[in-house]
Design a protein around this motif. Structure first.
Motif, short mmCIF file in Angstrom:
data_model
loop_
_atom_site.label_atom_id
_atom_site.label_comp_id
_atom_site.label_asym_id
_atom_site.label_seq_id
_atom_site.Cartn_x
_atom_site.Cartn_y
_atom_site.Cartn_z
N TRP A 247 38.93 20.93 -27.64
CA TRP A 247 37.67 21.54 -28.08
C TRP A 247 37.84 22.16 -29.46
O TRP A 247 38.87 22.78 -29.76
CB TRP A 247 37.21 22.59 -27.08
N GLY A 248 36.84 22.00 -30.28
CA GLY A 248 36.88 22.51 -31.65
C GLY A 248 37.27 21.46 -32.67
O GLY A 248 37.07 21.66 -33.88
N LEU A 249 37.84 20.34 -32.22
CA LEU A 249 38.26 19.28 -33.13
C LEU A 249 37.17 18.22 -33.22
O LEU A 249 36.71 17.69 -32.20
CB LEU A 249 39.55 18.64 -32.63
N ASN A 250 36.77 17.91 -34.42
CA ASN A 250 35.77 16.87 -34.67
C ASN A 250 36.42 15.49 -34.48
O ASN A 250 37.32 15.12 -35.23
CB ASN A 250 35.22 17.01 -36.09
N ILE A 251 35.96 14.75 -33.47
CA ILE A 251 36.51 13.40 -33.24
C ILE A 251 35.42 12.34 -33.44
O ILE A 251 35.44 11.29 -32.79
CB ILE A 251 37.18 13.26 -31.87
N THR A 252 34.50 12.61 -34.34
CA THR A 252 33.48 11.60 -34.66
C THR A 252 33.97 10.61 -35.71
O THR A 252 33.27 9.67 -36.05
CB THR A 252 32.20 12.28 -35.17
N ASN A 253 35.18 10.83 -36.22
CA ASN A 253 35.76 9.89 -37.18
C ASN A 253 37.28 9.92 -37.05
O ASN A 253 37.85 10.73 -36.31
CB ASN A 253 35.33 10.23 -38.62
N ALA A 254 37.94 9.06 -37.80
CA ALA A 254 39.39 8.87 -37.66
C ALA A 254 40.20 10.09 -38.10
O ALA A 254 41.36 10.23 -37.71
CB ALA A 254 39.84 7.64 -38.44
N GLU A 255 39.61 10.98 -38.90
CA GLU A 255 40.37 12.17 -39.31
C GLU A 255 40.74 13.01 -38.10
O GLU A 255 41.80 13.64 -38.07
CB GLU A 255 39.56 13.00 -40.30
#
Length: 579
Positions: free
Chosen positions: A360-368
């Motif tokens: 939670w808190g990590l943006n996983i909408t892209n490869a970064e």
């Protein structure tokens, strides 16, 4: 008070020094300490009790607002009998981006708030006092770091709680020879009366061997010597007696590992392993070739006085005892990589656990997001691989869309594939609850409080019909074992109207227990379901849906909960005896 026990209980050396206790400390709100060269400072402004985070009361600081960066400083010396050895500096966990200096010289960096790291500091040491300085930068609102259940708002709210910044696990020194045993990996094979052991040796040298001795209750049951090729030694150790590690019956073997140079011992590690297999078939999870219904409880790993850090080793053990007293046989270690000593006690007590990251808190909408998540997840899998109590991996939990943007399915797919490549012995759930991409076990979360409505969702699958799937437009069931990995969450704290929980509150203790019984028996009696996980073991701050209070006081008679939870265990035991 500080944590004094050995921090790495499955890989023990005698030559170690605990650096917990009083350190100098300073909050760096502007994250300008490196520019101001605080790593060269002769002192810092405050003091802190390591390994407790500055937000906690046990730290002596108790500062709960955001801290952009924090600094630590302490002096130490090296024991006289370590003078001709290599010196390693270990950190159990520091949240989040860490830089370390010895005597003003930078040693190294580490990114990740949940996994251990170490540096060799031999060449930077001097006679007498040495100075260790640590800087930790933490921004859990950036979208670039996993924060788990740490609140991204000023106040704790809902199921997000007080933050943890900086050091929160043990800091320690270790003395090793020029060539030493760096890592061990065990895969047990009960049918063959063997355990495959892979060892990594730091610093190659000719004429190195490793002697392995397995003991069961003090009696030697296996011995073998392996040659070291390059920096690896690998082979099967045959044991003369097979004793299976099972839930509630934690049979363990001691393992003594000795590194030999020209036949003479130069390094020694004490360890242990369990003979245990996990497999999936018939839509069930098998432990040692027997189906075991996993009666799990959600454990958040929070403490009123230590936040992320248990106040004592006994507190870690006690949480497992409290769970088992209620008839649970394991836990989802939720949105946090728990410290190794929790897994140690799970191993010792026969308590099943699932390893999970704090996504939670990590943006996983892209490869970064993958670049930020995967390196630390690999460290977590590597750290806990040898625990017999750990029966599955779940890297992500509830991967909700972010501001209308969907998860990048490739982040989940790649993480699943990497986890399977690292560990072929355990099942992997790609993301608990939603939204599944590729998974060994299909799990769902459902907090319906009406028992009849809850039961209706699972009725068809219990009769051989179609499985209940949440978010059917985003995920589909493909015949895997079926796991209700979050349910319940019944709000119960009389007189507290400001608390938080799921759904409508029961009006009495009797109504609570009737609801708990109805929800739980729905899952226990459904032959299409192989496991459940109740939310949750204890209250955490404002979330008051625990079976214990935050202070670990029972809200209900444990015998009543245990009687409900244990029904299917009795049925399974009867079936096993008949077979």
């Amino acid at each position: 008070m500080y944590r004094q026990e050995y921090p790495r209980p499955q890989f023990v050396r005698d030559d170690w020094k605990n650096l917990n206790g009083k350190w100098e400390f300073e909050i760096d709100h502007g994250n300008s300490g490196k520019d101001r060269k605080l790593y060269e400072a002769s002192s810092l402004a405050d003091q802190i009790n390591v390994p407790f985070c500055p937000e906690s009361e046990l730290s002596g600081i108790g500062y709960k607002d955001f801290m952009a960066a924090v600094w630590y400083r302490r002096e130490f010396d090296i024991p006289e009998n370590w003078k001709d050895k290599r010196i390693l500096l270990h950190f159990g966990a520091v949240d989040y981006e860490t830089t370390v200096w010895i005597n003003g010289k930078e040693v190294g960096k580490h990114r990740g708030g949940y996994t251990p790291f170490s540096f060799e500091i031999t060449d930077l040491l001097k006679n007498g006092n040495n100075v260790l300085t640590v800087n930790a930068v933490d921004d859990n609102r950036s979208g670039l770091q996993p924060r788990g259940k740490q609140s991204a708002g000023y106040y704790s709210a809902g199921c997000d709680y007080t933050r943890t910044t900086g050091i929160w696990q043990t800091v320690w020194l270790e003395a090793v020879p020029k060539s030493y045993i760096k890592k061990a990996k065990y895969i047990s094979n009960p049918k063959d009366s063997s355990v495959n052991i892979e060892l990594e040796v730091d610093r190659k040298s000719e004429n190195l061997q490793v002697e392995l001795t397995a003991l069961y209750k003090g009696t030697e049951v296996g011995n073998r010597t392996l040659s070291v090729n390059g920096n690896l030694a690998q082979g099967d150790l045959i044991v003369s007696e097979v004793h299976l590690w099972e839930p509630g019956k934690p049979e363990l073997y001691d393992l003594e590992i000795t590194l030999l140079y020209n036949g003479q011992p130069i390094d020694h590690v004490s360890s242990y392993f369990g003979m245990r297999t996990v497999s999936l078939r018939d839509k069930a999870i098998y432990i040692n070739e027997k189906p075991v219904f996993q009666r799990l409880v959600l454990d958040q790993g929070f403490y009123p006085d230590g936040i992320y850090t248990a106040p004592s080793d006994e507190a870690l053990k006690r949480d497992i005892e409290l769970s088992m007293e209620l008839g649970f046989n394991g836990a989802r270690l939720h949105e946090k990589v728990f410290e190794p000593r929790f897994l140690y006690w799970a191993d010792q007590m026969g308590y099943l656990v699932w390893g999970e990251h704090a996504n939670w808190g990590l943006n996983i909408t892209n490869a970064e997001g993958l670049s930020r998540f995967l390196p630390e997840w690999i460290e977590a899998v590597d750290r806990d691989f040898n625990s017999p109590a750990l029966v599955g991996w779940c890297p992500f939990n509830e991967t909700w869309d972010l501001n209308g943007t969907k998860q990048d399915d490739e982040v989940l797919r790649i993480t699943y594939e990497v986890t399977k490549a690292l560990d072929k012995t355990r099942p992997v759930i790609d993301t608990s609850g939603n939204f599944h991409v590729v998974t060994d076990i299909f799990d769902i979360h459902d907090y319906e409080q009406d028992v009849e409505k809850f039961a209706e969702k699972f009725r068809a699958m219990g009769e051989g019909g179609e499985a209940y799937v949440t978010f059917p437009h985003r995920q589909r069931y493909e015949g895997q074992p079926y796991f209700v990995s979050e349910y319940g969450g019944i709000w119960w704290q009389p007189g507290n109207d400001e608390g938080w929980g799921y759904g409508n509150r029961p009006k009495s203790e009797e109504e609570f227990l009737e609801r708990y019984k109805g929800l739980t028996e729905t899952l226990l009696k459904n032959k299409a379901i192989c496991a459940f996980c109740y939310t949750q073991l204890y209250d955490v701050e404002q979330e008051v849906n625990g079976l214990y209070t935050y202070e670990r006081k029972a809200k209900f008679d444990p015998a009543i909960i245990r009687a409900i939870n244990s029904q299917r265990a009795a049925i399974e035991e009867e079936v096993t005896i008949k077979n």
